[in-house]
Scaffold this active site. Sequence first.
Site, PDB file in Angstrom:
ATOM      1  N   HIS A 109    -107.047  42.415  -1.310  1.00  0.00           N
ATOM      2  CA  HIS A 109    -108.187  41.510  -1.326  1.00  0.00           C
ATOM      3  C   HIS A 109    -107.955  40.419  -2.368  1.00  0.00           C
ATOM      4  O   HIS A 109    -107.224  40.610  -3.333  1.00  0.00           O
ATOM      5  CB  HIS A 109    -109.505  42.248  -1.601  1.00  0.00           C
ATOM      6  N   HIS A 132    -109.852  37.717  -4.872  1.00  0.00           N
ATOM      7  CA  HIS A 132    -111.091  37.346  -5.558  1.00  0.00           C
ATOM      8  C   HIS A 132    -111.143  35.823  -5.665  1.00  0.00           C
ATOM      9  O   HIS A 132    -110.149  35.201  -6.035  1.00  0.00           O
ATOM     10  CB  HIS A 132    -111.122  37.912  -6.984  1.00  0.00           C
TER      11      HIS A 132
END
Length: 142
Positions: free
Chosen positions: A102, A104
């Site tokens: 992922h 950010h």
Amino acid sequence: MSNLVKLTADCIFCKIIRGQIPSSKILETELTYAFLDINPLSKGHSLVIPKYCGEKLVDIPDEFLADAMPVAKKIAVALGAENYNILQNNGKIAHQVVPHVHFHVIPKPSPSDQEGLVIGWPNKPADMEEIKTLLAELQTKL
């Protein structure tokens, strides 16, 4: 959903993508899902996740990675963030908490350490001979 998508049963991010866990979805494409972080470092802190469950960047097919960065860019623009970090960690000792790649998007609204990402960067001068050796080694592998 694309037949390229690979989700697992026990991954928290896979459950979010499938709608089994609620999220504040910002944007979704065929290969990417983005939502607001529930433990933000600053207002607008968002997560951009490939719809392919893999722990590290090298585990994710390139088409998913190619889709994720434009999504991160759109979020940064929508936030009006003049200063921001795009952060992606690989492995526990590199501060990865959820074992699903992922990215950010973390707005940095002020120079203070009160909000946004705070980084210590312990850089030091490099040995130029070591850099030359490493460069040659890397170039043979690419």
